[in-house]
Design an enzyme around this catalytic site. Structure first.
Site, short mmCIF file in Angstrom:
data_model
loop_
_atom_site.label_atom_id
_atom_site.label_comp_id
_atom_site.label_asym_id
_atom_site.label_seq_id
_atom_site.Cartn_x
_atom_site.Cartn_y
_atom_site.Cartn_z
N CYS A 357 51.01 -69.24 9.87
CA CYS A 357 50.32 -69.86 11.11
C CYS A 357 48.58 -69.83 10.67
O CYS A 357 48.71 -70.80 9.43
CB CYS A 357 50.46 -68.74 12.33
SG CYS A 357 50.13 -66.95 11.75
N SER A 358 47.80 -69.40 11.14
CA SER A 358 46.55 -69.74 10.75
C SER A 358 46.24 -68.41 9.48
O SER A 358 45.93 -68.79 8.37
CB SER A 358 45.36 -69.90 11.72
OG SER A 358 44.22 -70.01 11.07
N ASP A 359 46.13 -67.32 10.11
CA ASP A 359 45.94 -66.03 9.23
C ASP A 359 47.01 -65.47 8.75
O ASP A 359 47.32 -64.71 7.61
CB ASP A 359 45.06 -65.11 9.82
CG ASP A 359 45.68 -64.56 11.18
OD1 ASP A 359 46.99 -64.66 11.35
OD2 ASP A 359 45.11 -63.48 11.96
N GLY A 360 48.35 -66.03 9.17
CA GLY A 360 49.60 -65.63 8.58
C GLY A 360 50.00 -64.26 9.12
O GLY A 360 50.56 -63.35 8.06
N ALA A 361 49.51 -63.69 10.31
CA ALA A 361 49.91 -62.26 10.76
C ALA A 361 50.05 -62.14 12.13
O ALA A 361 51.24 -61.62 12.45
CB ALA A 361 48.52 -61.36 10.26
N GLY A 362 49.43 -62.90 13.19
CA GLY A 362 49.63 -62.67 14.46
C GLY A 362 50.91 -63.31 14.96
O GLY A 362 51.96 -62.79 15.33
N ARG A 363 50.92 -64.86 14.85
CA ARG A 363 51.96 -65.37 15.22
C ARG A 363 53.24 -65.27 14.15
O ARG A 363 54.34 -65.25 14.40
CB ARG A 363 51.67 -66.90 15.46
CG ARG A 363 50.73 -67.22 16.59
CD ARG A 363 50.20 -68.57 16.69
NE ARG A 363 48.95 -68.66 15.83
CZ ARG A 363 48.08 -69.61 15.72
NH1 ARG A 363 48.42 -70.81 16.71
NH2 ARG A 363 46.82 -69.46 15.03
N GLN A 402 49.40 -59.21 16.67
CA GLN A 402 47.95 -58.93 16.81
C GLN A 402 47.85 -58.61 18.18
O GLN A 402 46.61 -57.83 18.43
CB GLN A 402 47.18 -60.21 16.34
CG GLN A 402 46.70 -59.94 14.99
CD GLN A 402 46.06 -61.40 14.24
OE1 GLN A 402 46.40 -62.53 15.20
NE2 GLN A 402 45.91 -61.29 13.27
#
Ligand code: NAG
Ligand code: NAG
Length: 426
Positions: A357-363, A402
């Site tokens: 995703c963007s940071d590769g953790a939440g989504r 997240q």
């Protein structure tokens, strides 16, 4: 003569006793068989009934039948709906791609050959992927009771989330990712790959002088074969690293869960050519086709070539467009349909699926949690624990999932898929 008659009488007596015995045995075995038949038909009826009851219960979980038992569940759903992202749904499907492409200023230049107009199309015959009916009844029961427990104990989700927030992964050093020269390759300070669980690039093929990329292999059970690679959306300076990782890990499927820009904030670099081909270090990427499945997602197909060896590979990217940072998708159904399409394409492969995703953790964490739990169930897992599975993910990459809403969304999405699978059972 008397002796003779006695002699002849003995076998007679003997055979009479024998036939009585035989009769008794026959009657006994008939009774036995009848008993077994009766027992099995009773068992069948019971299973059938419980099967129906389970189906009924699960469909009540998923529908709007205003029953007391489902009130909490529906409250959960309502809370989830209340924070749905403000997706622009008024746009006609066919123009979606243009509006998406025109959102960036930093996109790569056009290549030599353009994508043929027919390849970039909206599929008129769009259809939803059916649920695969591959779950046994005891697994269904187990999941039902797990869900029911979350319904009855209103605080359970809350408590689980609090415990997850306090969870400390061990080991958790990120010294490589924070080193001079590597730090600038991270999108966020909070999500940096752990030293003990990171993808390393081959130095001899890398553009910079480092093996670091902000990407984590995510295993399910088998520590030798990661099922996923969770990674941040590439930065302009890490695109070549990204394609090197795709190449070196034999990846053929990329799951992208973010739009490129959200409210003017860049989430991810446009790491593929808009048309034709782009060269990233020694990796040439050719856009072969782009299909818009629906308002929520599209599929791109790339031809990836290693210019050093002339080897090539086809890579498919599934791009979910309407899931915003720190948020959840509008409906579980859309994400489940997206997941089925990804897995249909991936089926039979052994390489890890790239999820970013963007940071590769939440989504990314939310998607992996859902996919991992559903895959385990399809393999006949006899227990389910979403919180423990998430801790397992957080041991491998920080900050996976997240928000509490994302965790609740994972739970309801799994329930919805179980519901769909059981409905599809004959
Ligand atoms: C790759 O292809 C080019 C052009 O056809 C050729 O000149 C080059 O020798 C090839 N390299 C390898 C390693 O096969
Ligand atoms: C910790 C750190 O230095 N993070 C950096 C990661 O890279 C981005 C983009 O270059 C920077 O903005 C961050 O400050």
């Amino acid at each position: 003569a008397s002796q003779g008659s006695e002699i002849s009488a003995i076998p007679g007596k003997y055979s009479q006793a024998e036939s009585t015995k035989f009769l008794a045995l026959t009657v006994a075995s008939i009774l036995c068989i009848a008993g077994v038949l009766l027992a099995s038909s009773v068992l069948y009826c019971l299973r059938h009934r419980s099967h129906h009851k389970l189906k009924e219960k699960l469909s009540n979980l998923g529908t709007d039948a205003g029953q007391d038992a489902t009130a909490t569940y529906q409250e959960l759903c309502r809370q989830r709906m209340a924070v749905k992202p403000p997706a622009d749904r008024a746009e006609p499907t066919s123009s979606r791609i243009n509006s998406v492409s025109s959102q960036y200023s930093d996109g790569g230049g056009g290549g030599a050959s353009a994508v043929s107009p027919s390849a970039r199309s909206s599929l008129s015959s769009w259809s939803e992927e059916p649920a695969q009916p591959n779950m046994d009844i005891s697994t269904g029961h187990m999941i039902l009771s797990y869900m029911e427990d979350h319904l009855k104990n209103k605080n359970r989700l809350e408590k689980e989330w609090e415990a997850l927030c306090a969870y400390q992964a061990e080991p958790n050093a990120c010294t490589v990712g924070l080193k001079d020269g590597n730090a600038k390759k991270n999108r966020s300070l909070a999500v940096v790959a752990y030293d003990h669980c990171r993808i390393t690039l081959r130095l001899e093929n890398s553009q910079g002088n480092s093996d670091y990329i902000n990407a984590s292999p995510i295993m399910d059970h088998d520590p030798r074969n990661p099922a996923y690679i969770a990674t941040q959306g590439p930065l302009p300076s890490t695109v070549a690293d990204f394609w090197q990782m795709v190449w070196e890990n034999g990846c053929v499927v990329i799951v992208m869960l973010t739009p490129l820009v959200e409210n003017g904030v860049k989430q991810c670099y446009h790491y593929w050519p808009d048309e034709g081909s782009n060269l990233y270090h020694i990796y040439e990427v050719n856009l072969v086709s782009e299909h818009i499945w629906c308002d929520d997602f599209l599929v791109r197909s790339f031809y990836l070539k290693n210019m050093q060896t002339n080897e090539t590979r086809t890579v498919t990217q599934f791009h979910f467009l309407t899931w915003l940072n720190q948020n959840v998708p509008e409906t579980s159904r859309t994400l489940l349909d997206f997941r089925r399409k990804v897995n249909k394409c991936y089926r039979g492969r052994a390489c890890p699926i790239i999820v970013h995703c963007s940071d590769g953790a939440g989504r990314s964490g939310t998607y992996i949690l859902i996919d991992m739990v559903l895959n385990r169930m399809a393999k006949g897992a006899k227990e389910m624990d979403m919180a423990a599975t998430l801790e397992h993910l957080r041991d491998q990459r920080p900050d996976m999932v997240q928000t509490k809403d994302q965790f609740a969304f994972a739970l309801t999405t799994v329930a919805e898929e179980v519901n769909a699978i059981l409905k599809a059972l004959p």
